[in-house]
Structures are given as structure tokens and as C-alpha cells.
Design a protein around this motif. Structure first.
Motif, PDB file in Angstrom:
ATOM      1  N   ARG A  78     -35.567  15.633 -34.871  1.00 57.80           N
ATOM      2  CA  ARG A  78     -34.964  14.725 -35.851  1.00 57.80           C
ATOM      3  C   ARG A  78     -36.025  13.766 -36.355  1.00 57.80           C
ATOM      4  O   ARG A  78     -36.847  13.274 -35.592  1.00 57.80           O
ATOM      5  N   VAL A  79     -35.988  13.514 -37.667  1.00 53.29           N
ATOM      6  CA  VAL A  79     -36.874  12.536 -38.281  1.00 53.29           C
ATOM      7  C   VAL A  79     -36.051  11.271 -38.514  1.00 53.29           C
ATOM      8  O   VAL A  79     -34.981  11.322 -39.122  1.00 53.29           O
ATOM      9  N   PHE A 102     -35.139  13.358 -48.166  1.00 59.66           N
ATOM     10  CA  PHE A 102     -35.491  14.233 -47.050  1.00 59.66           C
ATOM     11  C   PHE A 102     -35.437  15.664 -47.572  1.00 59.66           C
ATOM     12  O   PHE A 102     -34.426  16.074 -48.137  1.00 59.66           O
ATOM     13  N   GLU A 103     -36.496  16.455 -47.353  1.00 62.51           N
ATOM     14  CA  GLU A 103     -36.527  17.827 -47.855  1.00 62.51           C
ATOM     15  C   GLU A 103     -36.831  18.799 -46.718  1.00 62.51           C
ATOM     16  O   GLU A 103     -37.729  18.565 -45.909  1.00 62.51           O
ATOM     17  N   THR A 104     -36.074  19.916 -46.678  1.00 61.72           N
ATOM     18  CA  THR A 104     -36.295  20.957 -45.670  1.00 61.72           C
ATOM     19  C   THR A 104     -37.287  21.988 -46.205  1.00 61.72           C
ATOM     20  O   THR A 104     -37.634  21.980 -47.387  1.00 61.72           O
ATOM     21  N   HIS A 105     -37.718  22.921 -45.340  1.00 63.06           N
ATOM     22  CA  HIS A 105     -38.642  23.966 -45.770  1.00 63.06           C
ATOM     23  C   HIS A 105     -38.009  24.911 -46.785  1.00 63.06           C
ATOM     24  O   HIS A 105     -38.702  25.593 -47.518  1.00 63.06           O
ATOM     25  N   ASP A 106     -36.673  24.955 -46.853  1.00 65.02           N
ATOM     26  CA  ASP A 106     -35.973  25.778 -47.835  1.00 65.02           C
ATOM     27  C   ASP A 106     -35.876  25.111 -49.199  1.00 65.02           C
ATOM     28  O   ASP A 106     -35.388  25.704 -50.150  1.00 65.02           O
ATOM     29  N   ASP A 108     -34.052  22.400 -49.691  1.00 66.07           N
ATOM     30  CA  ASP A 108     -32.822  21.605 -49.739  1.00 66.07           C
ATOM     31  C   ASP A 108     -33.175  20.137 -49.567  1.00 66.07           C
ATOM     32  O   ASP A 108     -34.066  19.784 -48.789  1.00 66.07           O
ATOM     33  N   GLU A 109     -32.464  19.286 -50.302  1.00 64.87           N
ATOM     34  CA  GLU A 109     -32.721  17.849 -50.240  1.00 64.87           C
ATOM     35  C   GLU A 109     -31.492  17.096 -49.785  1.00 64.87           C
ATOM     36  O   GLU A 109     -30.368  17.466 -50.108  1.00 64.87           O
ATOM     37  N   LYS A 110     -31.731  16.044 -49.058  1.00 61.89           N
ATOM     38  CA  LYS A 110     -30.687  15.105 -48.663  1.00 61.89           C
ATOM     39  C   LYS A 110     -31.186  13.736 -49.101  1.00 61.89           C
ATOM     40  O   LYS A 110     -32.283  13.318 -48.731  1.00 61.89           O
ATOM     41  N   ASN A 111     -30.407  13.039 -49.926  1.00 60.00           N
ATOM     42  CA  ASN A 111     -30.823  11.768 -50.484  1.00 60.00           C
ATOM     43  C   ASN A 111     -30.017  10.616 -49.903  1.00 60.00           C
ATOM     44  O   ASN A 111     -28.809  10.734 -49.716  1.00 60.00           O
ATOM     45  N   TYR A 112     -30.713   9.527 -49.644  1.00 57.63           N
ATOM     46  CA  TYR A 112     -30.099   8.296 -49.148  1.00 57.63           C
ATOM     47  C   TYR A 112     -30.617   7.139 -49.990  1.00 57.63           C
ATOM     48  O   TYR A 112     -31.653   7.262 -50.659  1.00 57.63           O
ATOM     49  N   TRP A 113     -29.937   6.037 -49.914  1.00 56.06           N
ATOM     50  CA  TRP A 113     -30.402   4.850 -50.627  1.00 56.06           C
ATOM     51  C   TRP A 113     -30.001   3.591 -49.867  1.00 56.06           C
ATOM     52  O   TRP A 113     -29.116   3.611 -49.021  1.00 56.06           O
ATOM     53  N   THR A 128     -31.311   9.326 -40.377  1.00 53.63           N
ATOM     54  CA  THR A 128     -31.837  10.382 -39.517  1.00 53.63           C
ATOM     55  C   THR A 128     -31.452  11.738 -40.107  1.00 53.63           C
ATOM     56  O   THR A 128     -30.329  11.926 -40.554  1.00 53.63           O
ATOM     57  N   GLN A 129     -32.393  12.666 -40.098  1.00 55.42           N
ATOM     58  CA  GLN A 129     -32.141  14.036 -40.521  1.00 55.42           C
ATOM     59  C   GLN A 129     -32.845  14.988 -39.563  1.00 55.42           C
ATOM     60  O   GLN A 129     -33.878  14.661 -38.976  1.00 55.42           O
ATOM     61  N   HIS A 130     -32.301  16.191 -39.448  1.00 54.72           N
ATOM     62  CA  HIS A 130     -32.795  17.202 -38.519  1.00 54.72           C
ATOM     63  C   HIS A 130     -33.687  18.200 -39.256  1.00 54.72           C
ATOM     64  O   HIS A 130     -33.365  18.631 -40.363  1.00 54.72           O
ATOM     65  N   GLU A 131     -34.805  18.589 -38.643  1.00 54.27           N
ATOM     66  CA  GLU A 131     -35.709  19.628 -39.144  1.00 54.27           C
ATOM     67  C   GLU A 131     -36.131  19.390 -40.593  1.00 54.27           C
ATOM     68  O   GLU A 131     -35.856  20.194 -41.480  1.00 54.27           O
ATOM     69  N   ILE A 132     -36.831  18.327 -40.825  1.00 53.14           N
ATOM     70  CA  ILE A 132     -37.286  17.936 -42.150  1.00 53.14           C
ATOM     71  C   ILE A 132     -38.753  18.296 -42.337  1.00 53.14           C
ATOM     72  O   ILE A 132     -39.560  18.129 -41.426  1.00 53.14           O
ATOM     73  N   ASP A 133     -39.099  18.799 -43.518  1.00 48.77           N
ATOM     74  CA  ASP A 133     -40.493  19.094 -43.839  1.00 48.77           C
ATOM     75  C   ASP A 133     -41.210  17.896 -44.431  1.00 48.77           C
ATOM     76  O   ASP A 133     -42.385  17.695 -44.179  1.00 48.77           O
TER      77      ASP A 133
END
Length: 168
Positions: A78-79, A102-106, A108-113, A128-133
Motif C-alpha cells: 500500500r502507498v 494514483f495510477e496502477t501499471h494498467d 487505471d487512475e484513482k483521484n483524490y482531493w 491510501t491505495q494498493h499496488e500503485i505505480d
């Protein structure tokens, strides 16, 4: 003990320390830590631990929103992103606004503010996010009258998992 004797003993002890060194300071637990490089590279899970910032919005007259923080990984891949957003001198219509991507190796993005209105103090954040590139930050203003972001700074990388092995 006479003051002259005390001074003599103190100088003798200081000279011995300078000449011989202090073995306790050589121990890793007591030695001062070396300055950590400001790179965004990680070797294995749980190894990344860096501070970032300040990053700024663009100016509105003499005012800028700013953010700083800390990024680290844990043993479960987790990052963690933790920090503070400041908005010290903006007009009432504007709030400090920070975006996190937050961006994964695929891809995919997860955005927070996070948003901070008013000049006193700061707005804390922790995501916190899991397996982030990689992880990026951008600081802007939020215009309350128009209901949108404005005066955004550049996107800045604050974490890159594969920076040290050449993978894209």
C-alpha cells in the motif's frame, strides 16, 4: 574543586574526544542519519519513505496555495500519502485545492482531493491505495463562485515505483 582545575579537566576531556573520537557516535543507532535523496524510487515493498513539497498553485495577486507531505509504502504494497494543504492569503472566493492521482501499471487512475478555505491553519489529508505505480500531485485554487478549479500548478510526480529499473 577549584575553577582552574575544573577548566583544565574539561579541556583535557574535550581534546581527548576530538583526538580519539567517541565510539558511541559511530554506532548506527546514535549517528545522525544521512540526507535522503529526493528521488522517487523504490526497491521493494515497505522500503519507500520520502517527504515532498512544497508544491504551489499559480499566483492570484500575491497569494498561492501550497501543499507538502509524506509518501511511504508498507509491507502490504500500500502507498500512503499524508500531508497538509495551506491557503494563507487568498481572497474569500478562493480555496486552496490539491489533487492527487494514483495510477496502477494498467493505467487505471484513482483521484483524490483536499480543500482548504480560509487563511488560518491547514487542511490535513491522508489517502491510501494498493499496488500503485506512480503518484502525482497538483495544487490549484477552487473558485467557490464558479464551482471549479482555477490557477493550477503543474502535475508533479511524488512517487514512482519503477523509477530505478527503467520500466515504463
Amino acid at each position: 574543586m577549584r575553577p582552574s582545575t575544573r577548566t583544565f579537566l574539561g579541556l583535557t576531556a574535550a581534546t581527548a574526544v576530538l583526538a580519539l573520537g567517541v565510539p558511541a557516535l559511530a554506532s548506527p543507532a546514535l549517528a545522525a542519519p544521512a540526507a535522503a535523496p529526493r528521488t522517487a524510487a523504490v526497491v521493494a515493498s515497505g522500503d519507500y519513505d520520502e517527504y515532498w513539497g512544497y508544491h504551489y498553485s499559480k499566483y492570484d495577486d500575491d497569494s498561492r496555495a501550497k501543499a507538502k507531505g509524506h509518501v511511504w509504502t508498507d509491507d502490504d504494497d500500500r502507498v500512503h500519502l499524508q500531508g497538509r494543504l495551506y491557503d494563507p492569503h487568498s481572497p474569500n472566493r478562493l480555496c486552496g485545492y490539491a489533487q492527487f492521482k494514483f495510477e496502477t501499471h494498467d493505467g487505471d487512475e484513482k483521484n483524490y482531493w483536499a480543500r482548504k478555505c480560509g487563511s488560518s491553519g491547514y487542511a490535513p489529508f491522508h489517502f491510501t491505495q494498493h499496488e500503485i505505480d506512480n503518484l502525482q500531485v497538483r495544487v490549484c485554487y477552487w473558485d467557490r463562485h464558479e464551482g471549479r478549479k482555477t490557477l493550477c500548478g503543474k502535475w508533479r510526480y511524488i512517487y514512482e515505483a519503477d523509477a530505478d529499473n527503467g520500466e515504463e
